[in-house]
Structure formats: C-alpha cells, structure tokens
Scaffold this motif. Structure first.
Motif, PDB file in Angstrom:
ATOM      1  N   THR A  69       0.834  -1.201   0.000  1.00 24.47           N
ATOM      2  CA  THR A  69       0.000   0.000   0.000  1.00 24.47           C
ATOM      3  C   THR A  69       0.872   1.256   0.000  1.00 24.47           C
ATOM      4  N   SER A  71       0.311   4.046   1.547  1.00 21.74           N
ATOM      5  CA  SER A  71       0.450   4.636   2.888  1.00 21.74           C
ATOM      6  C   SER A  71       1.524   3.924   3.703  1.00 21.74           C
ATOM      7  N   TYR A  72       1.579   2.591   3.588  1.00 24.79           N
ATOM      8  CA  TYR A  72       2.613   1.861   4.343  1.00 24.79           C
ATOM      9  C   TYR A  72       4.001   2.143   3.790  1.00 24.79           C
ATOM     10  N   ARG A  73       4.150   2.138   2.480  1.00 26.72           N
ATOM     11  CA  ARG A  73       5.479   2.393   1.910  1.00 26.72           C
ATOM     12  C   ARG A  73       5.960   3.806   2.216  1.00 26.72           C
ATOM     13  N   LYS A  75       5.142   5.529   4.932  1.00 24.09           N
ATOM     14  CA  LYS A  75       5.505   5.515   6.350  1.00 24.09           C
ATOM     15  C   LYS A  75       6.827   4.777   6.551  1.00 24.09           C
ATOM     16  N   LEU A  76       6.993   3.678   5.828  1.00 24.32           N
ATOM     17  CA  LEU A  76       8.217   2.892   5.969  1.00 24.32           C
ATOM     18  C   LEU A  76       9.429   3.665   5.451  1.00 24.32           C
ATOM     19  N   GLN A 274       0.054  -5.105   6.891  1.00 26.60           N
ATOM     20  CA  GLN A 274       0.527  -3.769   6.512  1.00 26.60           C
ATOM     21  C   GLN A 274      -0.105  -2.685   7.388  1.00 26.60           C
ATOM     22  N   GLU A 278       2.311  -0.425   9.558  1.00 30.37           N
ATOM     23  CA  GLU A 278       2.289   1.031   9.364  1.00 30.37           C
ATOM     24  C   GLU A 278       2.177   1.735  10.708  1.00 30.37           C
TER      25      GLU A 278
END
Length: 398
Positions: A69, A71-73, A75-76, A274, A278
C-alpha cells in the motif's frame, strides 16, 4: 507412481525445524523443553501494532497493490530515512516476510546456474531459497576463533568466477550474531564495484546492536547505490514473526521493475499486516531501548554460562539474538537429537539447532550449535545448567 522433482529432492531440510518431531514426542512424554532452536522472541509485540489490528473497520478484505500500500510504503520510507538511507517510497517493495524478499531478489538478479557468495555459517534458509531459484551458493568460510569476522577480500576473490553475480551478508548476523564494521562494509563495496556485483544485505536484526556498537548498512556507502538490495522484516524488530511481512529495498530502478513482476505474479502482500506495520513505525524509541537492554542481559547470561562449561567456546556477539557455540561433541545433529530423545535433567531438556545446517561446506559445523537467547535470563541459566549436565554423560563427548 509419479516421480518427485529433482529440485524437491535437493531442497535441504531446515536445521531449525527438522527436530520438531522429536521435541513433540518429548513433550508428550512429559518433558519440559527450553526452546533455544528458533528465533521466536518472547518479547511482547508493541501495543500500537496490536491496537491497529483491533481497530480495523474495513468491510471488504481486499487485495492490496503488489508493491504494498502507498500509505505503508510512505511511512516505511520515513523510518529508513531517519536511518539516513535516503530512499523514496517507490524504492520499497513490500513482501510476504523477509523470505520472499530474498527469493525475489535471487530470481530477479541471477540466472539459473549463476552464483552468490555468502560467508558461512549463514541463515540456513538461504540454501533453500537458492535451491528454489536454481542458483548456486558459493560459501566462504568464517571462523569461530575470531568471532566469525568477515573473511578477507582475497578469500572472496578466490571464489569469484564469470558466473558470480552477487554477495550476500546478514548484518547483524544470523546465526553468529557478528556485527560487521564500517571497514568490512567498505571492503565489500570495493569488491562489488570491481567485479560489478549486487550486494544483498539482510538487515532483519538492525535494531539489535550491543555495547554501543555502530550499525552500518551498504545504503550508507556512497557509490554503491545501484548494487545494493536490502532485505528487511517486521518479524524481529517488533517481535511480530507471525505477521509474515517484509520488504525489498533498492535504488536500482531496473531491478525494482523486474522484482515487481515477480511480486505481481504472487498477487499481493498481506493487508492486515501492513495496517499493523504502518502503525508500528510510530513505536517509541523507549521500546527498543528496553528490548536492547533485555537482550544484552540475556546474551551476557548465556555467553558467560556457556564459556564456564569445560570444553565449550562461545564468542560474544555484537548483535542479533543468537550465538554459535563450539561443544566437545562428535556430531551436532546427533547430539541435538539425543538431547530430545534420550536426555533430561529433572525432566527438562534443551532444544538447539545443529550448526551443520548453517554451512554449505560438507562437514563444517559438526561440533557447533546455534542457540537463540529468546528466553528470559532465568530460563537461559537453567538451559545452560541442563546443557552442562548433558555434556557430562553424552556418549559421543570428545
């Protein structure tokens, strides 16, 4: 009857899990087993991660994008950039555990029959991933006598051929706990540039470095940007092994696009994991400080206890939560199985991983075991006491 594939016959058994049937039998017989065989921490998963799962409100449990996703990438990427990796979300490919990141990288970077150099002992499943990818592991020996330091560049050059495409390290190391220095990483940089090789860096234990030692990633080395492939996972960082969520990180855009095709073929990484991961990026530093202090104390208890046993030698690792110890035994596989089948002290015994499975060189590690200090100090001390009693009566003691 239809025949099984040759690849299936060649696939190695896991030294971490292959003794499980003997452990299960011992438990049925009423024995208590101290599990030092597997990197399953007893540390609590951060509450912020578990709360994110409890608060999920979607109505359809849908596929996620193959790359993970957005949003997760995003944040990561912020997590990595706090560590000075200087990456974009588009450099991150989310995977089903760190294991899939490794397999995808092997398949995307190497043709069948090509070679990856790995200092041994190494994470046992690299052998399995290489087998499933039809590539060849070229081991280069590191030694317990100097704590499993990186072999010299001259040793690497001895095994480089026209088929060599990559070097793979795990830092901090599984199974040895060795933490590579900046000088060692710079040496690897030079050889990767000289021979135009990929540098795979498995960083599952990045957060666990002890005694004030510095963690260095190949991502920190200027000039190596197109060579580096990072493997990572939430399993160890957040004590969330069951989430089965990892990632591949690379600034090499051509490689990323090829890796993405492999990711598309398997559809998508897990959506719930995820969401949890996140949220986990916001885990406070105090969590890791507490965990690091706990692992340091456990390491000290285990290493000191092992080295007090006659005939045992165990280097003091700089990171991760494993040690490899040399024991006065004839055969590590036989000894570890004997501990489960034929030995107990006060109806208790210890499960370890024979180190033979962490080597590719035949016969290597025959008198070594890997122990994971994932139990509390009291249980580790009891495990050491049981091991000492076992070595006193083991029929194959050397």
């Amino acid at each position: 009857m239809p025949s099984i594939s040759q690849k299936g016959h060649n696939m190695p058994a896991s030294p971490i899990r292959k003794l499980t049937p003997f452990a299960d039998k011992a438990k049925k017989e009423g024995k208590k087993i101290y599990h030092l065989n597997i990197g399953q921490p007893d540390i609590e998963t951060p509450a912020i991660m578990l709360d994110a799962i409890k608060n999920i409100d979607f109505k359809v449990w849908a596929y996620t994008p193959s790359e993970g996703t957005s949003s997760y990438r995003t944040k990561l990427a912020s997590y990595y950039n706090k560590l000075n990796y200087d990456i974009e979300p588009s450099d991150i490919l989310v995977t089903n555990g760190g294991s899939e990141a490794i397999t995808i990288a092997m398949q995307a970077c190497l043709n069948p029959g090509e070679e990856v150099i790995i200092p041994e002992p190494f994470y046992a499943n690299y052998n399995g991933f290489a087998c499933s990818s039809d590539i060849v592991v070229k081991p280069i020996m590191s030694y317990i006598d100097n704590g499993f330091a990186l072999p010299s560049i001259a040793e690497f050059e001895k095994v480089i051929t026209e088929k060599t495409k990559a070097i793979c390290i795990c830092n901090p190391n599984n199974p040895t706990g060795y933490l590579y220095s900046r000088e060692e990483l710079e040496a690897l940089k030079e050889i990767c540039i000289k021979y135009d090789l990929f540098l795979f860096s498995d960083e599952a234990y990045r957060e666990f470095c002890y005694d004030g030692r510095e963690f260095i990633s190949p991502m920190h080395l200027a000039g190596l940007e197109q060579h580096v492939v990072i493997f990572d996972t939430v399993s160890k960082r957040y004590s969330a092994c069951g989430a089965r969520l990892g990632c591949l990180v690379t600034k090499n855009k051509e490689l990323y696009q090829v890796a993405l095709k492999f990711a598309q073929a398997r559809l998508s990484p897990p959506g719930v994991a995820q969401i949890a991961a996140e949220a986990a990026v916001d885990t406070p530093d105090s969590y890791f400080e507490t965990v690091s202090a706990e692992y340091t104390a456990r390491r000290d208890t285990l290493v000191a206890g092992l080295n007090k046993i006659e005939g045992v030698f165990c280097p003091n690792p700089g990171g991760a939560f494993y040690v490899v110890a040399k024991l006065p035994i004839d055969n590590a596989d036989r000894f570890c199985q004997w501990m489960l089948e034929d030995f107990s002290y006060e109806n208790e015994t210890v499960m370890m991983a024979p180190a033979t499975g962490f080597y590719s060189t035949p016969g290597a590690g025959f008198n070594e075991v890997r122990l994971a200090y994932v139990l509390n100090e009291q249980d580790l001390a009891k495990s050491v006491a049981i091991l000492e009693k076992a070595l006193e009566v083991y029929p194959g003691k050397q």
